[in-house]
Design a protein around this motif. Structure first.
Motif, PDB file in Angstrom:
ATOM      1  N   ARG A 197     -16.890  24.674 -40.392  1.00 31.85           N
ATOM      2  CA  ARG A 197     -16.911  24.797 -38.936  1.00 31.85           C
ATOM      3  C   ARG A 197     -17.629  26.092 -38.576  1.00 31.85           C
ATOM      4  NH1 ARG A 197     -13.433  21.895 -35.552  1.00 31.85           N
ATOM      5  NH2 ARG A 197     -12.184  20.334 -36.652  1.00 31.85           N
ATOM      6  N   LEU A 198     -18.554  26.007 -37.666  1.00 28.54           N
ATOM      7  CA  LEU A 198     -19.301  27.176 -37.218  1.00 28.54           C
ATOM      8  C   LEU A 198     -18.466  27.978 -36.235  1.00 28.54           C
ATOM      9  CD1 LEU A 198     -22.084  28.647 -37.222  1.00 28.54           C
ATOM     10  CD2 LEU A 198     -22.672  27.257 -35.207  1.00 28.54           C
ATOM     11  N   ARG A 199     -18.327  29.281 -36.502  1.00 34.22           N
ATOM     12  CA  ARG A 199     -17.720  30.173 -35.510  1.00 34.22           C
ATOM     13  C   ARG A 199     -18.821  30.515 -34.510  1.00 34.22           C
ATOM     14  NH1 ARG A 199     -15.450  35.261 -37.976  1.00 34.22           N
ATOM     15  NH2 ARG A 199     -14.092  35.344 -36.144  1.00 34.22           N
ATOM     16  N   LEU A 200     -18.678  30.042 -33.288  1.00 37.10           N
ATOM     17  CA  LEU A 200     -19.732  30.107 -32.284  1.00 37.10           C
ATOM     18  C   LEU A 200     -19.312  30.970 -31.109  1.00 37.10           C
ATOM     19  CD1 LEU A 200     -22.509  28.892 -31.295  1.00 37.10           C
ATOM     20  CD2 LEU A 200     -21.135  27.070 -30.226  1.00 37.10           C
ATOM     21  N   TRP A 201     -20.270  31.789 -30.633  1.00 38.79           N
ATOM     22  CA  TRP A 201     -19.983  32.535 -29.411  1.00 38.79           C
ATOM     23  C   TRP A 201     -21.252  32.622 -28.575  1.00 38.79           C
ATOM     24  CZ3 TRP A 201     -20.723  37.881 -27.693  1.00 38.79           C
ATOM     25  CH2 TRP A 201     -21.649  38.601 -28.466  1.00 38.79           C
ATOM     26  N   TRP A 202     -21.053  33.018 -27.302  1.00 37.72           N
ATOM     27  CA  TRP A 202     -22.134  32.984 -26.318  1.00 37.72           C
ATOM     28  C   TRP A 202     -22.097  34.283 -25.527  1.00 37.72           C
ATOM     29  CZ3 TRP A 202     -22.299  28.401 -22.298  1.00 37.72           C
ATOM     30  CH2 TRP A 202     -23.485  28.482 -21.535  1.00 37.72           C
ATOM     31  N   ARG A 203     -23.252  34.923 -25.414  1.00 35.20           N
ATOM     32  CA  ARG A 203     -23.378  36.145 -24.612  1.00 35.20           C
ATOM     33  C   ARG A 203     -24.508  35.969 -23.607  1.00 35.20           C
ATOM     34  NH1 ARG A 203     -25.697  41.108 -27.619  1.00 35.20           N
ATOM     35  NH2 ARG A 203     -27.285  41.253 -25.979  1.00 35.20           N
ATOM     36  N   ASP A 204     -24.264  36.380 -22.371  1.00 35.27           N
ATOM     37  CA  ASP A 204     -25.283  36.325 -21.326  1.00 35.27           C
ATOM     38  C   ASP A 204     -25.383  37.703 -20.683  1.00 35.27           C
ATOM     39  OD1 ASP A 204     -26.837  34.125 -19.442  1.00 35.27           O
ATOM     40  OD2 ASP A 204     -26.135  35.873 -18.310  1.00 35.27           O
ATOM     41  N   ASP A 205     -26.604  38.253 -20.607  1.00 38.70           N
ATOM     42  CA  ASP A 205     -26.797  39.648 -20.214  1.00 38.70           C
ATOM     43  C   ASP A 205     -27.264  39.825 -18.768  1.00 38.70           C
ATOM     44  OD1 ASP A 205     -26.157  40.193 -22.812  1.00 38.70           O
ATOM     45  OD2 ASP A 205     -28.066  41.119 -23.350  1.00 38.70           O
ATOM     46  N   ASP A 206     -27.001  41.050 -18.264  1.00 44.96           N
ATOM     47  CA  ASP A 206     -27.586  41.597 -17.029  1.00 44.96           C
ATOM     48  C   ASP A 206     -26.921  41.141 -15.740  1.00 44.96           C
ATOM     49  OD1 ASP A 206     -29.338  42.743 -18.809  1.00 44.96           O
ATOM     50  OD2 ASP A 206     -31.012  41.396 -18.348  1.00 44.96           O
ATOM     51  N   ALA A 207     -25.687  40.709 -15.803  1.00 41.95           N
ATOM     52  CA  ALA A 207     -25.006  40.280 -14.574  1.00 41.95           C
ATOM     53  C   ALA A 207     -24.691  41.473 -13.676  1.00 41.95           C
ATOM     54  CB  ALA A 207     -23.717  39.544 -14.915  1.00 41.95           C
ATOM     55  N   ILE A 208     -24.772  41.243 -12.375  1.00 43.48           N
ATOM     56  CA  ILE A 208     -24.450  42.254 -11.368  1.00 43.48           C
ATOM     57  C   ILE A 208     -23.569  41.654 -10.271  1.00 43.48           C
ATOM     58  CG2 ILE A 208     -25.389  43.767  -9.578  1.00 43.48           C
ATOM     59  CD1 ILE A 208     -27.950  43.961 -11.267  1.00 43.48           C
ATOM     60  N   SER A 209     -23.967  40.473  -9.802  1.00 41.98           N
ATOM     61  CA  SER A 209     -23.258  39.840  -8.694  1.00 41.98           C
ATOM     62  C   SER A 209     -23.300  38.323  -8.856  1.00 41.98           C
ATOM     63  CB  SER A 209     -23.889  40.247  -7.357  1.00 41.98           C
ATOM     64  OG  SER A 209     -25.224  39.760  -7.288  1.00 41.98           O
ATOM     65  N   VAL A 210     -22.650  37.637  -7.932  1.00 40.37           N
ATOM     66  CA  VAL A 210     -22.612  36.178  -7.971  1.00 40.37           C
ATOM     67  C   VAL A 210     -23.925  35.626  -7.420  1.00 40.37           C
ATOM     68  CG1 VAL A 210     -21.366  34.117  -7.235  1.00 40.37           C
ATOM     69  CG2 VAL A 210     -20.124  36.250  -7.646  1.00 40.37           C
ATOM     70  N   THR A 211     -24.533  34.733  -8.165  1.00 42.08           N
ATOM     71  CA  THR A 211     -25.791  34.107  -7.771  1.00 42.08           C
ATOM     72  C   THR A 211     -25.715  32.612  -8.074  1.00 42.08           C
ATOM     73  OG1 THR A 211     -26.791  34.397  -9.957  1.00 42.08           O
ATOM     74  CG2 THR A 211     -27.066  36.210  -8.358  1.00 42.08           C
ATOM     75  N   PRO A 212     -26.629  31.820  -7.521  1.00 38.79           N
ATOM     76  CA  PRO A 212     -26.648  30.397  -7.897  1.00 38.79           C
ATOM     77  C   PRO A 212     -26.832  30.193  -9.402  1.00 38.79           C
ATOM     78  CG  PRO A 212     -27.918  30.745  -5.898  1.00 38.79           C
ATOM     79  CD  PRO A 212     -27.557  32.113  -6.410  1.00 38.79           C
ATOM     80  N   ALA A 213     -27.637  31.048 -10.030  1.00 40.46           N
ATOM     81  CA  ALA A 213     -27.837  30.921 -11.477  1.00 40.46           C
ATOM     82  C   ALA A 213     -26.546  31.197 -12.236  1.00 40.46           C
ATOM     83  CB  ALA A 213     -28.942  31.877 -11.935  1.00 40.46           C
ATOM     84  N   LEU A 214     -25.764  32.162 -11.772  1.00 39.00           N
ATOM     85  CA  LEU A 214     -24.499  32.457 -12.439  1.00 39.00           C
ATOM     86  C   LEU A 214     -23.521  31.305 -12.257  1.00 39.00           C
ATOM     87  CD1 LEU A 214     -22.916  34.481 -14.088  1.00 39.00           C
ATOM     88  CD2 LEU A 214     -22.186  35.571 -11.957  1.00 39.00           C
ATOM     89  N   ASN A 215     -23.509  30.705 -11.090  1.00 40.57           N
ATOM     90  CA  ASN A 215     -22.655  29.532 -10.884  1.00 40.57           C
ATOM     91  C   ASN A 215     -23.063  28.387 -11.805  1.00 40.57           C
ATOM     92  OD1 ASN A 215     -20.688  30.205  -8.861  1.00 40.57           O
ATOM     93  ND2 ASN A 215     -22.345  30.315  -7.375  1.00 40.57           N
ATOM     94  N   ARG A 216     -24.348  28.240 -12.024  1.00 41.02           N
ATOM     95  CA  ARG A 216     -24.819  27.189 -12.933  1.00 41.02           C
ATOM     96  C   ARG A 216     -24.388  27.494 -14.367  1.00 41.02           C
ATOM     97  NH1 ARG A 216     -30.963  24.634 -13.092  1.00 41.02           N
ATOM     98  NH2 ARG A 216     -30.618  23.213 -14.859  1.00 41.02           N
ATOM     99  N   LEU A 217     -24.472  28.758 -14.751  1.00 48.04           N
ATOM    100  CA  LEU A 217     -24.031  29.168 -16.084  1.00 48.04           C
ATOM    101  C   LEU A 217     -22.551  28.858 -16.273  1.00 48.04           C
ATOM    102  CD1 LEU A 217     -24.993  30.983 -18.645  1.00 48.04           C
ATOM    103  CD2 LEU A 217     -23.668  32.760 -17.502  1.00 48.04           C
ATOM    104  N   ALA A 218     -21.733  29.225 -15.295  1.00 52.36           N
ATOM    105  CA  ALA A 218     -20.296  28.998 -15.394  1.00 52.36           C
ATOM    106  C   ALA A 218     -19.974  27.511 -15.450  1.00 52.36           C
ATOM    107  CB  ALA A 218     -19.584  29.658 -14.220  1.00 52.36           C
ATOM    108  N   ALA A 219     -20.695  26.718 -14.685  1.00 53.69           N
ATOM    109  CA  ALA A 219     -20.460  25.274 -14.695  1.00 53.69           C
ATOM    110  C   ALA A 219     -20.766  24.684 -16.070  1.00 53.69           C
ATOM    111  CB  ALA A 219     -21.308  24.602 -13.620  1.00 53.69           C
ATOM    112  N   LEU A 220     -21.839  25.169 -16.691  1.00 53.97           N
ATOM    113  CA  LEU A 220     -22.184  24.693 -18.031  1.00 53.97           C
ATOM    114  C   LEU A 220     -21.115  25.110 -19.037  1.00 53.97           C
ATOM    115  CD1 LEU A 220     -24.109  23.362 -20.028  1.00 53.97           C
ATOM    116  CD2 LEU A 220     -25.367  25.539 -20.156  1.00 53.97           C
ATOM    117  N   ALA A 221     -20.667  26.355 -18.957  1.00 57.74           N
ATOM    118  CA  ALA A 221     -19.634  26.840 -19.873  1.00 57.74           C
ATOM    119  C   ALA A 221     -18.348  26.030 -19.725  1.00 57.74           C
ATOM    120  CB  ALA A 221     -19.367  28.320 -19.628  1.00 57.74           C
TER     121      ALA A 221
END
Length: 254
Positions: free
Chosen positions: A21-45
């Protein structure tokens, strides 16, 4: 032409056949505030059921991000340097935490980063330090445990499990963005070859399979090509046998 994911699918099948089993993790950089792109990221997660370690810039973070993160349990806030400010001369690669200024000033910024994130996010923030541009001086690394950090994350496979006494090293291994070229998605076949080779090395004992395998994204600069590759990749990885990895809260380590 659609990407040929068969090589990765076959490698993941080999993991399954070997009871791995692969131990998997995800990192996303450079967040500052809530944006449509961040909402899309959260929905995917949320759809994948895989947490995202959101590397937030402490000096620039906006209060709305804390309330938003509190309502998105798949978001794990971590410290992304201090101000994402380059202190290197033009002749060198960009860096905020290399020795281009007094160590005392650098240490003060690292301390302020965790303090600010704790002020904004409270106990939700995890004690992981992510230096901007994935660059940090060894001398600075040694100061991080005394400041309250328990994990350091940069890029490429780690050389040792501990970056310093009391400081685990957990890096990212795959970035889908062609930073030096189009700044869109890298050629999907190149990405597929890279991850397939990395996973084969782990399966065969030629690479450190104890280190969680990290995917690095940057939601703020994703175009549709990047989103498409990321979604296809993550769907495959989370459909295969895997263990999601997250940074423990500081109090959980005590």
């Amino acid at each position: 032409m659609k990407p040929d994911w068969k090589p990765l699918d076959e490698e993941l099948a080999r993991w399954h056949d070997n009871g791995l089993r692969l131990r998997l993790w995800w990192r996303d950089d450079d967040a500052i505030s809530v944006t449509p792109a961040l909402n899309r990221l959260a929905a995917l997660a949320t759809r994948l059921g895989l947490p995202v370690h959101l590397a937030v810039i402490p000096a620039l973070v906006r209060p709305d991000l804390a309330d938003w993160a509190a309502s998105h349990p798949q978001i794990v806030p971590v410290v992304h340097g201090w101000a994402h400010e380059n202190h290197a001369p033009a002749s060198e690669k960009k860096a905020e935490f290399r020795l281009h200024r007094p160590v005392e000033d650098i240490e003060a910024d690292a301390r302020a980063g965790l303090a600010r994130m704790s002020e904004v996010f409270g106990p939700a923030v995890r004690p992981m330090f992510v230096p901007p541009w994935n660059r940090i001086a060894p001398e600075v690394v040694q100061t991080l445990p005394a400041l309250g950090y328990r994990v350091l994350s940069t890029a490429t496979p780690r050389k040792t499990p501990l970056a310093a006494p009391g400081l685990e090293q957990v890096n990212t291994h795959l970035d889908p963005i062609d930073w030096r070229g189009s700044r869109s998605a890298i050629d999907p076949q190149r990405l597929i070859r890279q991850i397939t080779g990395q996973l084969a090395d782990r399966r065969q004992g030629d690479a450190d399979n104890d280190e969680p395998y990290g995917i690095l994204t940057h939601h703020l600069v994703h175009d549709e090509a990047i989103w498409t590759v990321v979604e296809a990749l993550m769907e495959r990885l989370t459909s295969a046998p895997y263990h999601p990895w997250t940074v423990e809260r500081k109090e959980d380590r005590q």
